[in-house]
Write a protein that holds these residues in place. Structure first.
Motif, PDB file in Angstrom:
ATOM      1  N   UNK A  97       0.849  -1.185   0.000  1.00 28.72           N
ATOM      2  CA  UNK A  97       0.000   0.000   0.000  1.00 28.72           C
ATOM      3  C   UNK A  97       0.887   1.238   0.000  1.00 28.72           C
ATOM      4  N   UNK A  98       0.445   2.290  -0.673  1.00 22.88           N
ATOM      5  CA  UNK A  98       1.178   3.552  -0.610  1.00 22.88           C
ATOM      6  C   UNK A  98       0.797   4.349   0.633  1.00 22.88           C
ATOM      7  N   UNK A  99      -0.431   4.159   1.118  1.00 22.21           N
ATOM      8  CA  UNK A  99      -0.900   4.911   2.290  1.00 22.21           C
ATOM      9  C   UNK A  99      -0.616   4.141   3.576  1.00 22.21           C
ATOM     10  N   UNK A 119      -2.656  10.839   0.016  1.00 21.72           N
ATOM     11  CA  UNK A 119      -3.995  10.835  -0.568  1.00 21.72           C
ATOM     12  C   UNK A 119      -4.003  10.288  -1.991  1.00 21.72           C
ATOM     13  N   UNK A 120      -2.888  10.489  -2.736  1.00 17.73           N
ATOM     14  CA  UNK A 120      -2.886  10.061  -4.137  1.00 17.73           C
ATOM     15  C   UNK A 120      -1.470   9.753  -4.606  1.00 17.73           C
ATOM     16  N   UNK A 153      -3.908   7.627  -9.369  1.00 13.24           N
ATOM     17  CA  UNK A 153      -5.050   7.097  -8.624  1.00 13.24           C
ATOM     18  C   UNK A 153      -5.049   7.670  -7.216  1.00 13.24           C
ATOM     19  N   UNK A 154      -6.228   7.640  -6.590  1.00  9.99           N
ATOM     20  CA  UNK A 154      -6.367   8.074  -5.196  1.00  9.99           C
ATOM     21  C   UNK A 154      -6.192   6.867  -4.279  1.00  9.99           C
ATOM     22  N   UNK A 156       4.013  11.560  -4.358  1.00  7.65           N
ATOM     23  CA  UNK A 156       2.953  11.206  -3.422  1.00  7.65           C
ATOM     24  C   UNK A 156       2.365  12.489  -2.848  1.00  7.65           C
ATOM     25  N   UNK A 157       1.094  12.716  -3.144  1.00  4.16           N
ATOM     26  CA  UNK A 157       0.379  13.874  -2.611  1.00  4.16           C
ATOM     27  C   UNK A 157      -0.200  13.519  -1.241  1.00  4.16           C
TER      28      UNK A 157
END
Length: 516
Positions: free
Chosen positions: A412-414, A432-433, A467-468, A498-499
């Motif tokens: 996962x990125x988050x 977030x994205x 993507x979000x 990465x936002x």
């Protein structure tokens, strides 16, 4: 990316070696000439020593030769012509791959072997797609043996069997090698035993002993295997159930092959199938919901005249691809800036929060700031215009390079609920994205896959996918667990931004429900 430097280093060493050979050949030529001259002279003088020495010039020259000329020859013989080559080799050696690198390279080949279902014969013969037909290279018996030893030392008996069998096959075909069949059979018989295949382990051990009857370990192993087999037979005789009449050993033999053991990744089969382009859940119904359009960033003034081409890659979660995001010149500049700073990519330990290397992420990465070069600021600004999100609270531009077998397994990125402090030091909330730029084409492999919903996105140079990671409610979208498939042929370059949540509260307002 950095391995190209090793190509030039090796080429330089070859030139240095050739210069040493020329110097050595010149030296040997002088010694040979001297030897031939002295051979003719001594043949003549030794036939009649008194008559030869009766001439005073011959007597003088004999004394001179033994006192001076032979000393000069001695100095010539002792002359060290290796200095230049050894000095160059010593300098270059500090940049050489290490034992860890060699092990990693072997494991990379095994990773490709498993992910893309390649048998050892295919890899050994170098029969891979793309430019590999032009630059095809093969593995020798010694190479296959080395692969098997690497697996054996890692306790990986599955790959030990595969590669030792390939080494034995090529040996039996008559390939010249310094590796003996005894060495191969020693490793192979023990690895087979680890799978419980006593019959085959005994067969291989007997073959080893037939080649080397003095091999002590093989003799003791054979006696041990015979005892185990006898014990198994006794247990079988006492077994009354028909269903259990087949022993484990017989079952293994009848199956004809050994199964790859399960590992820590639950979605391993799905992930690897997607990497091969199999199991992609792109149905005709879903396909009808995907469109292409021009994207102006919600009427962003910078994009009204020159909007980006946007293509739907997936409907839910919504994943889009943008075309012509980076020019070839910008890509080369970014790579040029990143290359000297590339270091082994790390992951954050969920328990300690400390960054560390991991076998499931094999790549090199670096981080670029806007002050490094105007092109970085330009690319950052472009991503902001496309997404409508601010880069002020985003992370630095990360550049990653995936070489041989390079990958990043499903992740996962988050940050999840069990690791709430993952981005605490940044003070900008969760990711977030994700905006991912593809900076190279990849000849084979290297897809970005989403095992949860069965999507595979293939790299195209100059494009980017977005993507979000979070729903509008702020909850993580667990469907976005994704992976970077191993690069089978080629070299993969990407950069990503990465936002984060902070600064985007009004640019992407929160919602009370979990909707895309």
């Amino acid at each position: 990316g950095q391995m190209t430097d090793l190509i030039y280093a090796e080429k330089d060493l070859v030139q240095s070696l050739k210069e040493y050979i020329r110097a050595e050949e010149n030296k040997l030529s002088q010694i040979k000439s001297w030897a031939e001259k002295m051979d003719a002279l001594t043949s003549r003088s030794a036939s009649d020593p008194e008559g030869y020495l009766a001439h005073p010039v011959n007597a003088y020259k004999l004394v001179k030769r033994l006192n001076t000329d032979w000393l000069e020859l001695e100095n010539l013989v002792l002359q060290d012509t290796t200095n230049g080559f050894i000095a160059n080799l010593t300098i270059q050696r500090q940049f050489f791959p290490t034992e860890e690198d060699e092990t990693g390279a072997a494991k990379a080949l095994m990773r490709l072997q498993d992910t893309y279902k390649l048998d050892p014969e295919t890899l050994s013969r170098g029969n891979l797609p793309g430019k590999c037909t032009t630059y095809r290279s093969t593995l020798t018996v010694g190479d296959c043996f080395g692969m098997g030893k690497t697996a054996y030392n890692d306790g990986d008996y599955y790959h030990t069997v595969l590669w030792m069998e390939q080494a034995l096959k090529q040996h039996d075909e008559g390939e010249e090698t310094a590796v003996s069949k005894v060495e191969i059979l020693d490793y192979l018989s023990y690895a087979v035993f680890q799978f419980g295949d006593l019959h085959r382990a005994m067969e291989l051990t007997r073959r080893l002993i037939s080649l080397d009857s003095t091999h002590e370990r093989a003799g003791s192993n054979l006696r041990y295997f015979e005892k185990l087999l006898e014990k198994e037979r006794e247990e079988k005789e006492t077994e009354k159930s028909v269903n259990k009449s087949m022993t484990t050993t017989e079952a293994v033999v009848q199956s004809g092959a050994y199964e790859r053991p399960l590992d820590y990744l639950p979605e391993r089969d799905i992930y690897e199938a997607l990497c091969r382009g199999e199991g992609v859940k792109m149905t005709p119904r879903r396909q009808k919901r995907l469109f292409c359009r021009y994207h102006d960033g919600n009427r962003n003034p910078h994009l009204l005249i020159a909007p980006f081409k946007e293509e739907d890659e997936w409907d839910s979660p919504h994943i889009v691809r943008y075309y012509d995001v980076m020019s070839d010149e910008e890509i080369e500049k970014i790579k040029q800036l990143a290359k000297p700073r590339l270091a082994r990519a790390t992951v954050r330990d969920p328990k300690t929060g400390v960054l560390t290397v991991a076998s499931y992420r094999v790549s090199k990465s670096s981080w670029l700031e806007e002050d490094d070069d105007p092109v970085v600021a330009k690319v950052n600004q472009r991503m902001q215009q496309i997404t409508g999100l601010t880069v002020k609270t985003a992370e630095l531009l990360q550049v990653a390079n995936y070489g041989m077998g390079g990958q990043y397994e499903p992740h996962f990125d988050f940050s999840r609920k069990d690791e709430p402090d993952a981005f605490k030091r940044l003070g900008t909330g969760n990711r977030v994205a994700t905006f991912l730029n593809y900076m190279s084409d990849v000849e084979a492999g290297g897809a970005t896959v989403f095992p949860d919903f069965g999507a595979a996105i293939w790299p195209k140079k100059g494009t980017a996918v977005f993507w979000y990671n979070l729903f509008r409610s702020g909850e993580g979208d667990y469907r976005t667990r994704h992976a970077a498939c191993p690069v089978l042929v080629g070299c993969k370059w990407v950069s990503n931004k990465w936002f984060h949540e902070r600064g985007n509260e009004f640019l992407r307002p929160c919602g009370r429900t979990e909707v895309d």
